[in-house]
Design a protein around this motif. Structure first.
Motif, mmCIF file in Angstrom:
data_model
loop_
_atom_site.group_PDB
_atom_site.id
_atom_site.type_symbol
_atom_site.label_atom_id
_atom_site.label_comp_id
_atom_site.label_asym_id
_atom_site.label_seq_id
_atom_site.Cartn_x
_atom_site.Cartn_y
_atom_site.Cartn_z
ATOM 1 N N ALA A 138 42.324 37.521 30.748
ATOM 2 C CA ALA A 138 42.010 36.599 31.843
ATOM 3 C C ALA A 138 40.889 37.148 32.715
ATOM 4 O O ALA A 138 40.777 38.361 32.907
ATOM 5 N N THR A 139 40.066 36.257 33.228
ATOM 6 C CA THR A 139 38.955 36.664 34.097
ATOM 7 C C THR A 139 39.466 37.431 35.304
ATOM 8 O O THR A 139 38.888 38.437 35.724
ATOM 9 N N CYS A 140 40.569 36.959 35.877
ATOM 10 C CA CYS A 140 41.157 37.603 37.052
ATOM 11 C C CYS A 140 42.677 37.536 36.948
ATOM 12 O O CYS A 140 43.236 36.489 36.628
ATOM 13 N N VAL A 197 45.503 42.378 40.608
ATOM 14 C CA VAL A 197 45.406 42.607 42.054
ATOM 15 C C VAL A 197 46.754 42.241 42.673
ATOM 16 O O VAL A 197 47.260 41.140 42.475
ATOM 17 N N LEU A 198 47.349 43.160 43.411
ATOM 18 C CA LEU A 198 48.641 42.917 44.056
ATOM 19 C C LEU A 198 48.439 42.141 45.356
ATOM 20 O O LEU A 198 47.654 42.531 46.215
ATOM 21 N N ILE A 213 43.078 35.441 46.738
ATOM 22 C CA ILE A 213 42.967 35.265 45.289
ATOM 23 C C ILE A 213 41.565 34.813 44.886
ATOM 24 O O ILE A 213 40.989 35.318 43.918
ATOM 25 N N ILE A 214 41.018 33.865 45.631
ATOM 26 C CA ILE A 214 39.668 33.386 45.324
ATOM 27 C C ILE A 214 38.656 34.511 45.499
ATOM 28 O O ILE A 214 37.714 34.658 44.710
ATOM 29 N N SER A 215 38.858 35.335 46.517
ATOM 30 C CA SER A 215 37.973 36.487 46.739
ATOM 31 C C SER A 215 38.069 37.465 45.568
ATOM 32 O O SER A 215 37.047 37.986 45.092
ATOM 33 N N SER A 219 35.006 38.364 42.931
ATOM 34 C CA SER A 219 34.570 39.757 42.770
ATOM 35 C C SER A 219 34.491 40.146 41.307
ATOM 36 O O SER A 219 33.722 41.027 40.927
ATOM 37 N N LYS A 220 35.310 39.488 40.471
ATOM 38 C CA LYS A 220 35.286 39.766 39.026
ATOM 39 C C LYS A 220 34.053 39.209 38.350
ATOM 40 O O LYS A 220 33.672 39.621 37.255
#
Length: 222
Positions: A138-140, A197-198, A213-215, A219-220
């Protein structure tokens, strides 16, 4: 190339609410894998299938078809031609879904469909093992959690709004039991992916969680 955001976490962490909002803000398609598991659970409940009988469950999986549709922008879950969306949050269904999720036959039935969708379109997908199993590339990846007390209170208020008279202490015990079951099953146990990311939403608003989450996703891309 399709982009994907995988959101994993325990029951009651707000994954579905957050995933839907993030998908709307990014213009992605929301895929509720938990709803797909619950749809299978409805079939098992309605047909009196013992959640401890692996052979019976494996055989029943062959008779299940699940489709996702959208009505006025809202996702609808279709089980063998019948819209079962209104039953997805039933307690008996949730408990059955958690119990049968340990069986490879159940997971393999849904895995191919979920991956095929993610290959064709930008998606936000939430569940228990999206980043670790379903979409390992997954991308993120996000691991969304909250304290047991916070999750129980959210569920309590949700049931109160429906006119029910829930027991907060029982809800807490049920959540703890489901956490243990989800985290200790042999097949695809719930855990945070190493590169996830936690995000602990215990003291965060929905808007704060979505922004985080969007941030993380953006960043990815850099």
């Amino acid at each position: 190339m399709a982009y994907s955001i995988a959101i994993d976490g325990p029951a009651g962490a707000g994954k579905s609410t957050i995933a839907k909002k993030v998908s709307r803000e990014l213009g992605f398609t929301y895929i509720d894998t938990g709803a797909m598991f619950r749809a299978m659970a409805i079939y098992f409940v309605d047909n009196g299938i013992d959640n401890k009988d692996a052979d019976m469950i494996g055989e029943a999986c062959k008779s299940v078809t699940i489709e996702l549709a959208y009505e006025d922008g809202a996702q609808q879950v279709i089980l063998n031609g019948t819209n079962v969306t209104s039953r997805l949050r039933d307690e008996a269904v949730g408990n059955m879904a958690s119990a049968v999720a340990v069986y490879p036959a159940v997971r393999s039935k849904l895995l191919e469909l979920q991956r095929n969708i993610a290959e064709k379109m930008d998606v936000v997908m939430d569940g228990r093992d999206i980043g670790t199993c379903v979409l390992p590339d997954a991308t993120c990846k996000i691991y969304l959690t909250a304290s047991v007390e916070t999750r129980a209170k959210r569920r309590y208020l949700e049931l109160k709004e429906k006119g029910e008279n829930p027991d907060l202490s029982k809800i807490e015990k049920d959540i703890e039991a489901r956490d243990y079951q989800d985290m200790n099953r042999e097949t695809a146990p719930l855990k945070q992916a190493e590169d996830a990311v936690l995000v602990d939403s215990s003291d965060m608003t929905i808007e704060d969680v979505c922004a985080a989450i969007i941030s993380a996703y953006k960043s990815k891309l850099n």
